[in-house]
Design a protein around this motif. Structure first.
Motif, PDB file in Angstrom:
ATOM      1  N   VAL B  89     -10.391  52.148  30.920  1.00 34.32           N
ATOM      2  CA  VAL B  89      -9.670  51.490  30.092  1.00 34.32           C
ATOM      3  C   VAL B  89     -10.750  50.276  29.375  1.00 34.32           C
ATOM      4  O   VAL B  89     -10.525  49.484  28.311  1.00 34.32           O
ATOM      5  N   PHE B  90     -11.882  49.959  30.035  1.00 35.31           N
ATOM      6  CA  PHE B  90     -12.871  49.048  29.759  1.00 35.31           C
ATOM      7  C   PHE B  90     -13.737  49.392  28.797  1.00 35.31           C
ATOM      8  O   PHE B  90     -14.821  48.782  28.346  1.00 35.31           O
ATOM      9  N   ALA B  91     -13.708  50.767  28.688  1.00 40.25           N
ATOM     10  CA  ALA B  91     -14.774  51.335  27.937  1.00 40.25           C
ATOM     11  C   ALA B  91     -15.210  50.734  26.508  1.00 40.25           C
ATOM     12  O   ALA B  91     -16.274  50.724  26.171  1.00 40.25           O
ATOM     13  N   LEU B  92     -13.966  50.549  25.815  1.00 34.66           N
ATOM     14  CA  LEU B  92     -14.190  49.997  24.416  1.00 34.66           C
ATOM     15  C   LEU B  92     -14.831  48.386  24.657  1.00 34.66           C
ATOM     16  O   LEU B  92     -15.131  48.154  23.676  1.00 34.66           O
ATOM     17  N   LEU B  93     -14.973  47.971  25.559  1.00 32.32           N
ATOM     18  CA  LEU B  93     -14.990  46.533  25.630  1.00 32.32           C
ATOM     19  C   LEU B  93     -16.427  46.069  25.856  1.00 32.32           C
ATOM     20  O   LEU B  93     -17.299  46.926  26.716  1.00 32.32           O
ATOM     21  N   PRO B  94     -16.876  44.939  25.507  1.00 29.45           N
ATOM     22  CA  PRO B  94     -18.485  44.498  25.776  1.00 29.45           C
ATOM     23  C   PRO B  94     -18.756  43.905  27.188  1.00 29.45           C
ATOM     24  O   PRO B  94     -18.902  42.783  27.358  1.00 29.45           O
TER      25      PRO B  94
END
Lengths: 267, 308
Positions: B89-94
């Motif tokens: 779920v952190f994949a989209l975040l920088p």
């Protein structure tokens, strides 16, 4: 939510907001994306169209740091996505197709935590979150857990998450799928306003009419390659985009008789 | 980032509790069990303060090695992947792995097993409040504190590294079926083992039994599961050099697990979507199964059951 004031159309000059070079990805023996080249000019609304399985989602995943390409490069606002994925992800907003989110948070909490994880200043947070929730018609459901949202509401909260840090580029996979007509019009208006403010939108869609009316530029993808790209007028070439698309892809007509048993009279 | 991830974990937990009453009830029952475990575990650790160093060493090493083994195996077999803070779920975040890891690790401590383990592990500091003079006591308690922190880190890292390493495998149904079978087998064999040990213990004398426990503790103390927990005991039984060696080795284990976990996190942050199948289609003709049942609705259902 307009992009940051510093990010006017002139800031990038003529450099493309998104540039893909020789992107290739295979799954086993199936080549999903085959040496694909694509440039998206800054400040444009760009549509990516193609039949099912053409490689649209795979291409967008590789451009957004969600899927490592076998070969080729993806450059976002001048930054190589695969040299430093975290830095590139900071520059763009992404609405993926069916990626997991923290669905045990309420809509407001999801948006707020996404903003915090993306480094949105805390003093701007409440105002941005409120603005996005009310613009997308989610204000009444802000306290509902995202896991209880409908498919259309999930699209909308996903879009809000993609916009909360005011990126200069957003990539949206099927942004209007499962969204009701009223919300669809709101989303179109938000995206138009965003592009007018200097932002760049890349969206994928199956719906030709949508792309024809909404987008400035379009690329047609088939079998993992770009078969036509340019402004909507150029690509359509005087026809409707739908007709031009069918010509480009090559329509496979259903054989007379194969589905004859579907007719109610045959039973 | 650490505070943010911890608050996110707390928020996710409280939301999922408020959402369903059954989860709340399970949490309360689990809480009672955890309290019982803490009372028993911490009580035992305090009681071991009165035992001689060698016995305290053996007992605490064996106990904590079992707890560490539990942290390694239980998430794999029973809970599957911890879904509250799935790295995907952190994949989209920088964010990259190095920024997430301290927060994710600390968040892993939040929850009943984490709290119970931490409290009991820290109570081992009291077990080792011994030695001659103030300096001696401080040295022993300090060693126990360092060992407990390393031990807790080993528990968390083992469970993280293995669950994310096997995440893809764990999501498959076939594995869950196999795991259920394995648990049943383990439970059955555990019962048999206890029976065997008890019957042997009745015939054996105390000294023989004590020797057996000591051998088991020595073996466990050299595995990654028991290594950190054996540091204060080595010091207390007058082997400071051995304690230093064990300390360095446990640091090495924690470091290796940290690097392994970072590698896996970096991969899952950049490929959160499973590869959409590797192109191996299911063989079209399940000829034998298809012919086994008549071509009716019931036949189709029976065939499907057999196929899985």
């Amino acid at each position: 939510m307009r992009p940051d004031a510093t990010a006017g159309p002139a800031a990038g000059g003529s450099a493309p907001a998104l540039s893909l070079r020789g992107l290739t990805k295979s799954f086993g023996t199936k080549v999903a994306v085959d040496r694909l080249d694509l440039d998206v000019a800054a400040g444009r609304m760009f549509g990516l169209v193609g039949p099912n399985g053409a490689g649209k989602t795979t291409t967008l995943s590789m451009a957004t740091g969600l899927l490592r390409p076998d070969a080729g490069t993806a450059t976002v606002l001048g930054r190589d996505v695969w040299a430093d994925p975290a830095a590139a992800k900071a520059l763009m907003g992404v609405l993926p197709d069916g990626l997991r989110v923290f669905d045990r948070l309420s809509g407001r909490e999801l948006l707020t935590y996404t903003g915090r994880l993306r480094g949105v200043p805390e003093q701007d947070m409440v105002q941005r979150v409120d603005a996005l929730l009310s613009a997308l018609g989610l204000a009444d459901d802000a306290a509902t857990l995202v896991v209880d949202y409908s498919a259309g509401m999930r699209k909308k909260i996903g879009l809000a998450c993609a916009l909360v840090h005011a990126p200069r580029l957003v990539l949206l996979d099927e942004p209007l799928e499962a969204v009701d007509p009223v919300s669809g019009e709101v989303i179109r208006a938000i995206l138009r306003d965003y592009v007018a403010g200097g932002g760049t939108v890349v969206l994928s869609s199956h719906v030709m009419e949508l792309v024809e009316h909404l987008c400035d530029d379009v690329a047609v993808v088939a079998d993992g390659r770009v078969v036509a790209a340019g402004s909507v007028e150029q690509v359509a070439g005087g026809q409707s985009l739908q007709q031009r698309f069918l010509d480009l892809i090559g329509v496979r007509a259903v054989d007379e008789g194969t589905l004859a048993w579907l007719r109610s009279s045959s039973r | 980032m650490v505070a943010l991830l911890v608050s996110l974990k707390l928020r996710l937990m409280s939301n999922s509790l408020h959402r369903s009453t059954s989860r709340m009830v399970m949490m309360l029952i689990g809480g009672l069990y955890a309290l019982l475990a803490i009372a028993t575990g911490a009580g035992a650790m305090v009681a071991l303060r009165l035992a001689d160093a060698s016995l305290a060493d053996d007992a605490s090493v064996l106990g904590f090695a079992a707890v560490t083994l539990g942290w390694t195996l239980l998430p794999l077999l029973v809970f599957g992947v911890d879904e509250t803070l799935d790295p995907a779920v952190f994949a989209l975040l920088p964010v990259d792995a190095s920024r997430l890891m301290p927060g994710l690790l600390l968040a892993g401590l939040i929850g009943l097993p984490g709290v119970a383990t931490a409290v009991v592990a820290l109570s081992s500091v009291l077990t080792w409040s011994r030695g001659g003079g103030v300096a001696g006591v401080v040295a022993h308690m300090g060693a126990a504190l360092v060992a407990a922190v390393l031990g807790i880190a080993t528990c968390l890292l083992l469970s993280r590294t293995l669950t994310s390493g096997f995440a893809r495998l764990l999501r498959t149904r076939r594995f869950r079926d196999a795991a259920a079978g394995l648990i049943a087998l383990l439970a059955a064999s555990a019962g048999l083992t206890v029976n065997a040990v008890m019957s042997r213990a009745e015939s054996a004398g105390f000294d023989q039994l004590r020797g057996l426990v000591h051998t088991a503790a020595v073996v466990a103390g050299w595995t990654p599961f028991g290594l950190p927990w054996s540091v204060p005991g080595s010091l207390a039984t007058g082997q400071p050099l051995l304690a230093v060696v064990r300390l360095l080795l446990s640091l090495g284990v924690v470091g290796a697990l940290w690097l392994g976990w970072r590698r896996q996190l970096d991969i899952s942050l950049c490929s959160p979507i499973d590869g959409g199948g590797d192109g191996t289609a299911v063989r079209a003709g399940h000829g034998v199964i298809d012919r086994l049942y008549p071509p009716t609705a019931a036949g189709a259902i029976a065939g499907r059951c057999l196929r899985y």
